[in-house]
Design an enzyme around this catalytic site. Structure first.
Site, PDB file in Angstrom:
ATOM      1  N   HIS A 364       7.598  -7.839  -2.522  1.00 41.56           N
ATOM      2  CA  HIS A 364       6.612  -7.112  -3.338  1.00 41.56           C
ATOM      3  C   HIS A 364       6.769  -5.604  -3.248  1.00 41.56           C
ATOM      4  CE1 HIS A 364       3.846 -10.551  -4.241  1.00 41.56           C
ATOM      5  NE2 HIS A 364       4.386 -11.021  -3.157  1.00 41.56           N
ATOM      6  N   LYS A 555      -6.620   1.774  -8.114  1.00 44.07           N
ATOM      7  CA  LYS A 555      -5.554   1.141  -7.325  1.00 44.07           C
ATOM      8  C   LYS A 555      -5.658   1.729  -5.922  1.00 44.07           C
ATOM      9  CE  LYS A 555      -2.810   2.790 -10.476  1.00 44.07           C
ATOM     10  NZ  LYS A 555      -1.746   1.847 -10.878  1.00 44.07           N
ATOM     11  N   ARG A 556      -4.958   1.162  -4.958  1.00 43.19           N
ATOM     12  CA  ARG A 556      -4.992   1.736  -3.613  1.00 43.19           C
ATOM     13  C   ARG A 556      -4.485   3.167  -3.672  1.00 43.19           C
ATOM     14  NH1 ARG A 556      -5.932  -1.601   1.015  1.00 43.19           N
ATOM     15  NH2 ARG A 556      -5.599   0.367   2.089  1.00 43.19           N
ATOM     16  N   LYS A 561       1.865   6.233  -5.839  1.00 45.69           N
ATOM     17  CA  LYS A 561       1.101   5.908  -7.060  1.00 45.69           C
ATOM     18  C   LYS A 561       0.663   7.195  -7.766  1.00 45.69           C
ATOM     19  CE  LYS A 561      -0.506   1.554  -4.985  1.00 45.69           C
ATOM     20  NZ  LYS A 561      -0.206   0.470  -5.947  1.00 45.69           N
ATOM     21  N   THR A 665      -0.405  -4.748 -11.223  1.00 41.90           N
ATOM     22  CA  THR A 665      -1.081  -5.822 -11.965  1.00 41.90           C
ATOM     23  C   THR A 665      -2.314  -5.268 -12.672  1.00 41.90           C
ATOM     24  OG1 THR A 665      -2.032  -6.398  -9.814  1.00 41.90           O
ATOM     25  CG2 THR A 665      -0.304  -7.841 -10.658  1.00 41.90           C
ATOM     26  N   LYS A 669      -4.101  -5.918 -16.557  1.00 41.59           N
ATOM     27  CA  LYS A 669      -5.526  -6.193 -16.803  1.00 41.59           C
ATOM     28  C   LYS A 669      -6.088  -5.208 -17.843  1.00 41.59           C
ATOM     29  CE  LYS A 669      -5.734  -7.828 -12.048  1.00 41.59           C
ATOM     30  NZ  LYS A 669      -5.883  -7.403 -10.636  1.00 41.59           N
TER      31      LYS A 669
HETATM   32  N1  LIG Z   1       2.321  -5.038  -0.753  1.00 38.88           N
HETATM   33  N2  LIG Z   1       2.593  -4.927  -1.761  1.00 38.88           N
HETATM   34  N3  LIG Z   1       2.903  -4.816  -2.806  1.00 38.88           N
HETATM   35  C1  LIG Z   1       2.237  -4.735  -4.040  1.00 38.88           C
HETATM   36  C2  LIG Z   1       0.806  -4.208  -3.872  1.00 38.88           C
HETATM   37  N4  LIG Z   1       0.742  -2.961  -3.265  1.00 38.88           N
HETATM   38  O1  LIG Z   1       0.015  -5.074  -3.164  1.00 38.88           O
HETATM   39  O2  LIG Z   1       2.206  -6.065  -4.558  1.00 38.88           O
HETATM   40  C3  LIG Z   1       1.745  -6.180  -5.886  1.00 38.88           C
HETATM   41  C4  LIG Z   1       1.803  -7.637  -6.257  1.00 38.88           C
HETATM   42  O3  LIG Z   1       3.102  -8.058  -6.405  1.00 38.88           O
HETATM   43  C5  LIG Z   1       2.582  -5.336  -6.855  1.00 38.88           C
HETATM   44  O4  LIG Z   1       2.048  -5.434  -8.131  1.00 38.88           O
HETATM   45  C6  LIG Z   1       2.580  -3.887  -6.392  1.00 38.88           C
HETATM   46  O5  LIG Z   1       3.450  -3.163  -7.216  1.00 38.88           O
HETATM   47  C7  LIG Z   1       3.061  -3.816  -4.932  1.00 38.88           C
HETATM   48  O6  LIG Z   1       3.003  -2.499  -4.441  1.00 38.88           O
END
Ligand SMILES: [N-]=[N+]=N[C@]1([C@H](N)O)O[C@H](CO)[C@@H](O)[C@H](O)[C@H]1O
Length: 824
Positions: A364, A555-556, A561, A665, A669
């Site tokens: 991920h 987002k976090r 980001k 994601t 949305k």
């Molecule tokens: N850990 N991790 N990874 C992430 C997100 N931060 O949770 O997973 C998400 C789910 O795959 C991704 O959409 C995102 O880009 C990626 O940074």
């Protein structure tokens, strides 16, 4: 089912029978009368009543699963960001209207009761939410599935702001208990740690004896994962750590009171709290304990409790596929080897053959610092047998590398599962790639970069192992539940088939040219904005810029980001107005909405939150702006808030440096809820832009190749600072302490320095392109008809981003499991 077990009756789908179920739960379940019941009593009774309607399906699903022994997907994830359960259960059981009327007849407001629920915040961000979307899709698509994870007593921290600074509060989400979990202590599993290993004289090849020094009990809690009105209810099994003996009487009698309960606290610490890092792993021992704890319990549970006694484990890969959600559960690989070789007495080669067909790994991230590595000392101390097994896996793997690339010892060192520098450590991503029969990224660009860069050596050796499955989101929660107004408009236009077949949204395309439909679409967006305005006012006393554009970045908080770039846009706009460079009346009324938690230990991220709040405070208090610009930063962004915020947005900010966001994601949305995206060609933005059309997407910034070549040529942010007067003015205004009551030190100084001196994620390099594109956004927004047309086309063309499509890709490209129609 034995002949004398009477079939479980599904409660009747009527207001009367639902009311009976509710009152029965209230009176007998909670032991209270309606007029004396607390809000939590009523919420509990409502939830239990809904559960009745799903439990029969649950038991039927479990019964059929035992009967059919069908191939099952086991989704191993350290995080499941589930969101509120009641609304989803009401939807899946088709009880929304019945429950609302039943409670109204009793003088109760179902919305008030739903608001009582504490959402299970058992995840940090995208990765955890993706796991939740995936198990929803797996159930709705009738795929036999079990989700395995950890029942953290404390989920992701509650975020509060004190003087604009993030202050974390513990998330004791279980303090009132949860009506959605069913404990099954009888299926508890012992999980061992520490100790040493010994030879196993008569053992099979590779077998040894592990003498652990301590153990805890893993107690399972089952959660329902209902499919959307298809009769299937899959199971999410979350493990909670318990001491073997809650209380040591001998110690107590000896007067060692603290000692008597020491084991208990020690053990329970394992599932006490979620590690709040997103994309920057914590190398703490407790974290590795957590990972092994739920993995060992899960493998034991399936092999010893689900499989028939005499099941031949040689066929395990035909019966179950273990999907590894990032590297967090990868310790499952040596654990399966330990079970097969040490416990089941198999030869190493046979065990390895089965293990290699049992696991698939989803990566991920692209950030090197996000790839987990465990020092061999720590692994050796906590899991001595597993370290031995990893060493042997590595030994045999490096033989393969040497055979494939004779004499290339540099490659051998690069690919080794054991890193030598800076300290000897286990590279979990390498172990996952060596053991997994498939490795996938979560968006096309990400999967390409995994093959071309992060795992290039492995892609050269096993090109067939690498594939892509672009992420997705469940339309049940993120359109149908979050945006009922839009759902009604869509269903009125094309029927409700889209809820389980999102590509049907294509049917809306022609309506983008229908002025009446565009008007209705704007009405929906307007209503969602008013709903958001009320929630933000009630929840946080926050005001939106009346009927202006809602520009959302949720987002976090992470430097890649680039919330800092968004801040530079806001400050530059403000500076332009204050300096007269930009006439106020030419500025489109806009509210900049932020939602972002920072990992508690991530100083730069917390400083950025502090600065955003400082800028927001100044702008919101500046009467001369006549409310044209507003900054709204509601604390504690979570799934519940996302469901109100996303449907209200006009503009979705997806502005990470190209090549850094694996997928995203939130971007999906927003597009599915009719917001236009301003974004870089990063992660899934690339696929969103391709599908919705360039003319319906505001692209800006460097591409990944441009960014990495700038990096390799040597990037000096100071050059951009010096050469762009607007950028310089904005940064200087921040540095002057204008937003911080003259304070030039602290967050202001460190952010100014990091952006003008290092700027690892090149916010300054993309500033000009971003600003110019924001001007295009402003101009486009003035033409409401063309804006709504683009927004409708975003909805119509984003059906691909359903998590149902992602799951179909996993089924086709990786799992080979098949949907089993419950009603067949
Ligand atoms: N850990 N991790 N990874 C992430 C997100 N931060 O949770 O997973 C998400 C789910 O795959 C991704 O959409 C995102 O880009 C990626 O940074």
């Amino acid at each position: 089912m034995s002949e004398n077990t009477p079939p479980l009756a599904v409660p009747e789908h009527s207001v009367e029978s639902f009311t009976r179920a509710f009152l029965r739960e209230l009176n007998y379940g909670r032991g209270v009368d309606l007029d004396r019941a607390s809000a939590n009593d009523k919420y509990y009774a409502l939830s239990r009543a809904v559960r009745h309607y799903l439990t029969t399906r649950w038991l039927e699903t479990l019964r059929n699963q035992y009967r059919d022994q069908a191939k099952t997907v086991a989704y191993l994830s350290a995080e499941f960001l589930l969101g509120p359960q009641l609304e989803n259960a009401l939807l899946a059981a088709d009880l929304e209207d019945i429950a609302r009327e039943s409670l109204a007849n009793l003088g109760l407001d179902i919305d008030e009761l739903q608001a009582v629920e504490e959402e299970p915040g058992l995840g940090n961000g995208g990765l955890g939410r993706l796991a939740a979307c995936f198990i929803d899709s797996l159930a709705t698509m009738n795929v036999p599935t079990v989700g395995y994870g950890i029942r953290y007593e404390y989920g992701i921290f509650k975020q509060t702001f004190v003087d604009g600074k993030q202050v974390e509060k513990p998330d004791h989400w279980l303090h009132l208990g949860s009506p959605w979990e069913l404990p099954h202590p009888e299926y508890s599993v012992d999980v061992h740690f520490g100790g040493h290993t010994e030879d196993k004289p008569d053992g099979s090849d590779g077998a040894r004896t592990w003498i652990p020094s301590w153990r805890v009990t893993a107690k399972p809690y089952n959660y329902m994962v209902p499919g959307y009105r298809n009769g299937r209810v899959n199971t999410l099994r979350l493990w909670s750590a318990r001491a073997r003996h809650d209380f040591d009487l001998r110690e107590f009698n000896a007067g060692e009171y603290t000692e008597a309960v020491r084991a208990r606290t020690f053990a329970e610490n394992i599932s006490k709290v979620l590690y709040p890092e997103d994309s920057t792993p914590q190398g703490k021992e407790l974290r590795l304990q957590q990972q092994y704890f739920f993995v060992a319990a899960s493998l034991h549970d399936f092999i010893e409790h689900v499989l028939p006694r005499d099941y031949d484990l040689k066929n395990l890969p035909d019966r179950i596929i273990w999907q590894l959600n990032d590297t967090h559960p990868v310790i499952a690989v040596p654990e399966l080897m330990r079970i097969l070789v040490d416990d089941k007495g198999w030869d190493w080669a046979d065990a390895w053959a089965v293990t290699q067909k049992s696991f698939a790994y989803t990566c991920h991230t692209l950030l090197p610092e996000a790839l987990e590595v465990w020092p061999v000392d720590l692994m050796g101390k906590l899991l001595p047998r597993h370290l031995e097994i990893i060493y042997r896996i590595n030994e045999e793997f490096l033989e393969e590398v040497r055979a494939a690339f004779p004499g290339d010892e540099l490659r051998v060192r690069r690919m080794s599962i054991i890193a030598e520098q800076p300290g000897r450590a286990v590279r979990m991503a390498h172990l996952a790639t060596v053991a997994g029969f498939k490795v996938n990224g979560v968006a096309e660009l990400h999967s390409e970069l995994l093959k071309d860069k992060v795992l290039n050596d492995f892609a050269q050796m096993w090109p067939e192992k690498f594939t892509n499955v672009t992420n997705g989101v469940t339309p049940r929660r993120f359109i149908r539940l979050a945006n009922p107004a839009l759902s009604e408009l869509i269903t009125a236009a094309i029927g409700d088939g889209w809820i389980t077949d999102l590509e049907q949204l294509r049917g809306l395309e022609p309506l983008a040219d229908d002025a009446e439909f565009r008007h209705a679409f704007r009405e929906v967006k307007g209503a969602n904005k008013r709903r958001l305005a009320k929630v933000l006012m009630d929840r946080d006393g926050i005001e939106l810029a009346g009927d202006g554009m809602v520009d959302a970045m949720v987002k976090r908080l992470h430097e890649y980001k680039r919330q800092s770039l968004k801040l530079l846009h806001i400050v530059s706009l403000y500076e332009g107005i204050k300096s007269g460079r930009i006439p106020l009346e030419s500025v489109t009324p806009r509210t900049f909405v932020f939602g972002a938690k920072a990992a508690p230990g991530y100083v730069r991220a917390k400083e950025t939150i502090e600065l955003i709040n400082a800028v927001g405070r100044t702008i919101n208090a500046d009467a001369s702006l006549k409310g044209r610009l507003k900054v709204a930063f509601p604390p504690n962004y979570n799934v519940t808030l996302a469901e109100v915020l996303i449907p209200a947005a006009d503009l979705s900010e997806q502005i990470s440096l190209a090549g850094k966001e694996a997928s995203g994601t939130g971007n999906m949305k927003f597009a599915l809820n009719g917001a236009l995206t301003i974004g870089t060609d990063d992660g899934a933005n690339v696929e969103i832009r391709k599908l919705v059309g360039d003319e319906n997407f505001f692209l800006f910034g460097m591409t990944e190749p441009e960014a990495s070549s700038l990096e390799s040529r040597g990037y000096d942010p100071g050059e951009y600072y010096e050469s762009d007067p607007e950028l310089k003015a904005a940064l200087n205004l921040i540095a002057s302490g204008h937003f911080t009551d003259g304070e030039r030190g602290g967050a202001v100084a460190s952010i100014f320095a990091s952006l003008t001196e290092r700027d690892r994620f090149m916010a300054l390099a993309d500033f000009r392109s971003y600003m110019d594109t924001q001007k295009k956004v402003e101009a486009a927004y003035l033409d409401h008809e063309s804006w709504s047309r683009s927004a409708i086309l975003n909805v119509a063309r984003s059906g691909y981003f359903s998590s149902d499509r992602s799951i179909q890709d996993y089924l086709d490209r990786i799992w080979g499991a098949k949907p089993i129609d419950q009603n067949a």
